[in-house]
Design an enzyme around this catalytic site. Structure first.
Site, PDB file in Angstrom:
ATOM      1  N   ASP A   1     -57.684  -5.275  20.939  1.00  0.00           N
ATOM      2  CA  ASP A   1     -58.682  -6.301  20.616  1.00  0.00           C
ATOM      3  C   ASP A   1     -59.142  -6.316  19.166  1.00  0.00           C
ATOM      4  O   ASP A   1     -59.234  -7.363  18.553  1.00  0.00           O
ATOM      5  CB  ASP A   1     -59.953  -6.040  21.431  1.00  0.00           C
ATOM      6  CG  ASP A   1     -59.884  -6.645  22.792  1.00  0.00           C
ATOM      7  OD1 ASP A   1     -58.895  -7.309  23.079  1.00  0.00           O
ATOM      8  OD2 ASP A   1     -60.838  -6.435  23.541  1.00  0.00           O
TER       9      ASP A   1
HETATM   10  O1  CEZ Z   1     -62.257  -3.473  25.309  1.00  0.00           O
HETATM   11  C1  CEZ Z   1     -60.924  -3.343  25.756  1.00  0.00           C
HETATM   12  C2  CEZ Z   1     -60.461  -4.673  26.290  1.00  0.00           C
HETATM   13  O2  CEZ Z   1     -61.264  -5.052  27.363  1.00  0.00           O
HETATM   14  O3  CEZ Z   1     -60.080  -2.921  24.722  1.00  0.00           O
HETATM   15  C3  CEZ Z   1     -58.690  -2.865  24.999  1.00  0.00           C
HETATM   16  C4  CEZ Z   1     -58.178  -4.200  25.456  1.00  0.00           C
HETATM   17  O4  CEZ Z   1     -56.808  -4.145  25.777  1.00  0.00           O
HETATM   18  C5  CEZ Z   1     -58.981  -4.651  26.642  1.00  0.00           C
HETATM   19  O5  CEZ Z   1     -58.539  -5.908  27.050  1.00  0.00           O
HETATM   20  C6  CEZ Z   1     -57.984  -2.392  23.771  1.00  0.00           C
HETATM   21  O6  CEZ Z   1     -58.383  -3.087  22.662  1.00  0.00           O
HETATM   22  O7  CEZ Z   1     -63.902  -5.626  21.174  1.00  0.00           O
HETATM   23  C7  CEZ Z   1     -63.669  -4.433  21.001  1.00  0.00           C
HETATM   24  O8  CEZ Z   1     -63.893  -3.821  19.981  1.00  0.00           O
HETATM   25  C8  CEZ Z   1     -63.023  -3.620  22.068  1.00  0.00           C
HETATM   26  O9  CEZ Z   1     -61.766  -3.504  21.933  1.00  0.00           O
HETATM   27  C9  CEZ Z   1     -63.621  -3.295  23.320  1.00  0.00           C
HETATM   28  O10 CEZ Z   1     -64.498  -4.158  23.776  1.00  0.00           O
HETATM   29  C10 CEZ Z   1     -62.788  -2.596  24.307  1.00  0.00           C
HETATM   30  C11 CEZ Z   1     -63.591  -1.486  24.703  1.00  0.00           C
HETATM   31  O11 CEZ Z   1     -62.974  -0.297  24.771  1.00  0.00           O
HETATM   32  C12 CEZ Z   1     -64.629  -1.715  25.740  1.00  0.00           C
HETATM   33  O12 CEZ Z   1     -64.538  -0.839  26.675  1.00  0.00           O
END
Ligand code: CEZ
Length: 780
Positions: A462
């Site tokens: 993300d």
């Molecule tokens: O959220 C996850 C996502 O829900 O991070 C994963 C992604 O594949 C999932 O779909 C890896 O990026 O926005 C951010 O900074 C984040 O990346 C998060 O919200 C992340 C967290 O680890 C939340 O638990």
């Protein structure tokens, strides 16, 4: 400091000090409830958007569930002050007085959280369950006087309501309810939001079944000159009967109890959101007729017996619970990220295939006519894409394919491919098969002049938001992931006799793999991507973010590396990413912003995507290693694959460092092992994670090597070399199948039934509802 109860029914922690942030969780279809062993709580309910009914002491930002949630003294909680006749005061479960208790146990059960506490010769059993169909906490306290003297107790349940609104907040005692009603108006400014506000459950109910001596509803009046650990209200003989008039509300009651020697008393309370006083009255009936949300998932899942007790415990008792939480709650969102939705509902395929089918069709009905899946799947009319779903990510199409692959292999329901579904932006309807073809076309089209997949503002990762912000940056991970998707699609097309298209997507898979091998191989591993300014990253030349786990794992899934390359990758991962607490997602962790890459590099080193032991990524790696074993017909990486799985579990020997009970697999443990060893291993305590479905899948298809396809079963176990036997029970096409695996001189597969056809490791002829025993011998 913890114990696993009989048959994995519960987990018991014996101190509030050894793992202060250890949590247990409960959920039902309307809410989730997480509580620390010490008494701090987080709860969210869906109406349908996520909302709270107990807040912190000052205005909180509205956000999604976060890792490493911060607890502080004064954090919302469910507390019970106990005052003895000699005016000694302590509190259950431990906060806020933090008085040492004679005996303490915090117990996570499948559908309860419980504390067994003894202090001053009194035994307390405190437990909370959730109602099955509404957002409501049901609290029960059993008290036994273990002494030979009569005792007098004051009990003050103290449930924080907190700062709910800057517009309007209050709380009052309602005699007809025998309890307290907090009321507020969710703050808003736009008139267009009013219809939603009008519907929202802007009241918090706290009611008791026992006589109430006094109460407080104003936090400040209750605390007086004291603090939460020693409030004036509890010091006095009676609470102040305060009413919160635009003041921060709290719900505190006083009950007076007299107990003869050995006598027992029971008290109960309900706490939760409600719409109106009338609604509160209806809910109060639940004090008498409480129906607890009960788990139904265990019998649908697998059951294993292996030499590793920690693995058995997680797989047989707790992981199915976590899978189930995901599919029932959708992580407390109404617009789950498409990637999360499709991975979380891999679990529905095992636990509830009808739901899995419905959700696949729902997701496809929101696909664009150009083939692109949206960033999030809207679950309700009126739901909107929020937070990260407003940032364009490039990978959502990929996740359709592992989903469809597992769905078809588990259910053999190929008719789904001919089912017609609409689109998000057109009235046109197409078959699922056509939708999937379009999804591949889109992935194929979204590539640059070199043939690599454009990343936009993030892929699976993300926060990797600046690699392609100018529209040029590419992701090797996504290129592999697209190749993997094409490979799956090609195999499905082959099964359905569509040989021309099957060959086309197989060729396209090869083209992507070849391109990555030419442009992405760095000598010992694959690069993560190429920035807008044409710079490779995730390569040996980089000081930070030198090697990323995901491109290696997904290269294996897409079948890009030669066996020699795969060995090099595995060795590099062992030396650079492996830590005593699991496999890091990247290393070394970034210590400052790298504007070529984006905000992932700004996260604290060793947390989340910046080099933690990100279990979701580790579970891809485990799955990929097992996949390699299958493709190359080798067992040389079985021990490492098992180590990857095992290292995600909190065990007796390291749980204190992880700070977590083995009741779930968290989204991460702190990484950056060499950079910040003091924090390494610490759990995020967040049980929202794509890990659980891939972990389960790795155990089934990888470790046990069970793969269903077109009505038949293949068993090719990949046990670690030290194991001599293992067994698994699983539903196979509706039949109850137990598979016993042993080592022996000559590999073989046999069965107790003459009706099964066995050819090598392929078994067919299962009949639904029948029971079969299969014996597999693998080489010593
Ligand atoms: O959220 C996850 C996502 O829900 O991070 C994963 C992604 O594949 C999932 O779909 C890896 O990026 O926005 C951010 O900074 C984040 O990346 C998060 O919200 C992340 C967290 O680890 C939340 O638990």
């Amino acid at each position: 400091s913890y114990e696993k109860g009989t048959g994995g029914a519960e987990i018991r922690l014996h101190s509030p000090l050894s793992m202060p942030n250890a949590t247990g969780y409960l959920w039902n279809k309307k809410m989730m409830f997480q509580m620390t062993c010490r008494g701090y709580a987080n709860a969210l309910h869906m109406q349908p958007e996520p909302a709270k009914y107990a807040y912190g002491q000052s205005f909180e930002a509205k956000t999604f569930m976060q890792p490493e949630h911060h607890y502080y003294s004064g954090h919302p909680g469910r507390f019970f002050y106990i005052k003895l006749s000699n005016s000694d005061i302590f509190s259950l479960p431990y906060e806020p007085t933090r008085q040492t208790l004679d005996k303490f146990a915090f117990i996570q059960g499948q559908d309860t959280l419980r504390w067994e506490i003894e202090h001053a010769n009194i035994q307390f059993t405190l437990r909370v369950t959730l109602a099955d169909d509404v957002a409501l906490e049901d609290w029960r306290l059993d008290i036994v006087n273990k002494s030979n003297n009569e005792i007098h107790l004051d009990i003050y349940p103290c449930f924080t309501i907190g700062y709910a609104s800057w517009m309007n907040q209050s709380a009052r005692f309602v005699p007809e309810l025998n309890g307290i009603l907090g009321e507020y108006i969710t703050p808003y400014q736009k008139a267009k939001d009013y219809p939603k506000i009008k519907q929202s459950m802007d009241k918090t109910l706290f009611i008791a079944d026992s006589p109430i001596e006094s109460f407080d509803t104003s936090t400040n009046r209750f605390l007086g000159e004291g603090h939460m650990h020693c409030p004036d209200g509890v010091k006095h003989s009676s609470l102040f009967n305060s009413t919160a008039l635009y003041e921060t509300p709290i719900a505190v009651l006083q009950h007076k109890i007299r107990l003869e020697p050995r006598q027992q008393k029971k008290l109960s309370w309900l706490f939760g959101p409600c719409q109106s006083e009338t609604h509160a009255k209806t809910l109060s009936n639940r004090l008498q007729q409480h129906i607890t949300a009960k788990p139904s998932y265990l019998k649908q899942g697998i059951s294993i017996q292996t030499p590793n007790a920690d693995l058995n415990h997680m797989i047989n008792s707790w992981l199915p619970r976590q899978l189930s939480y995901h599919i029932e709650s959708n992580r407390l969102t109404t617009d789950p990220q498409t990637r999360n939705f499709l991975q979380d509902h891999l679990s529905s395929i095992w636990l509830n295939p009808t739901l899995a089918k419905r959700n696949l069709l729902l997701a496809l009905s929101q696909q664009g006519k150009n083939g692109a899946m949206p960033d999030g799947i809207l679950l309700h009319e009126g739901a909107e894409l929020k937070y990260i779903n407003q940032v364009p990510h490039s990978d959502h199409n990929v996740w359709l394919f592992p989903f469809v692959e597992l769905y078809l292999s588990e259910t053999n329901d190929f008719s789904i491919l001919e089912t017609t579904v609409g689109f998000g932006d057109s009235d046109h309807e197409s078959t699922v098969s056509e939708h999937l073809e379009l999804a591949c076309d889109y992935l194929w089209a979204q590539r640059d002049h070199r043939g690599l997949s454009l990343i936009q503002q993030g892929d699976w990762c993300d926060p990797m938001n600046m690699v392609g912000i100018q529209g040029r940056g590419v992701s090797f991970w996504l290129t592999f992931a697209s190749a993997y998707a094409f490979g799956i699609w090609s195999k499905i097309l082959k099964t359905t006799q569509d040989t021309i298209r099957a060959a086309k997507w197989h060729d396209y898979q090869q083209i992507l793999n070849d391109t990555c091998n030419t442009l992405g191989w760095d000598g010992d591993w694959y690069a993560r991507g190429i920035t807008d300014d044409d710079e490779h990253f995730g390569i040996s030349r980089d000081q930070e973010g030198q090697i990323f786990l995901n491109p290696q794992a997904w290269a294996m899934l897409s079948e890009a590396p030669t066996p020699e390359q795969a060995d090099k990758m595995v060795n590099a991962i062992e030396s650079k990413l492996r830590t005593p607490f699991g496999y890091c997602m990247l290393a070394p962790a970034y210590t400052h912003m790298d504007e070529r890459i984006g905000r992932v590099t700004q996260k604290f080193p060793g947390t989340a995507e910046n080099g933690s032991v990100y279990n979701h990524a580790a579970s891809f790696y485990a799955y990929a290693l097992y996949q390699q074993a299958k493709i190359n017909n080798t067992n040389k990486h079985n021990d490492i694959a098992f180590e990857v799985l095992f290292s995600m579990l909190a065990t007796d020997s390291d749980c204190l460092k992880r700070g977590q009970l083995p009741n779930f697999i968290p989204n991460y443990y702190r990484g950056a092992y060499h950079q910040l060893p003091e924090a390494a291993g610490r759990s995020s305590q967040l049980f929202n994670t794509g890990t659980c479905a891939w972990y389960y899948r790795s155990v089934i298809e990888g470790l046990f090597g069970i793969k269903q396809s077109k009505g038949s079963l293949t068993v090719k176990p990949n046990l670690p070399s030290s194991w001599t036997n293992a067994s698994i029970s699983k539903k196979i096409f509706g039949a109850n199948v137990r598979i016993n695996i042993k080592r022996g001189a000559e590999a073989s597969v046999s069965s107790d039934s003459n009706n099964l056809q066995i050819e090598g490791s392929h078994i067919s002829g299962f009949e639904a509802k029948k029971t079969y025993l299969i014996s597999v011998i693998i080489n010593e």
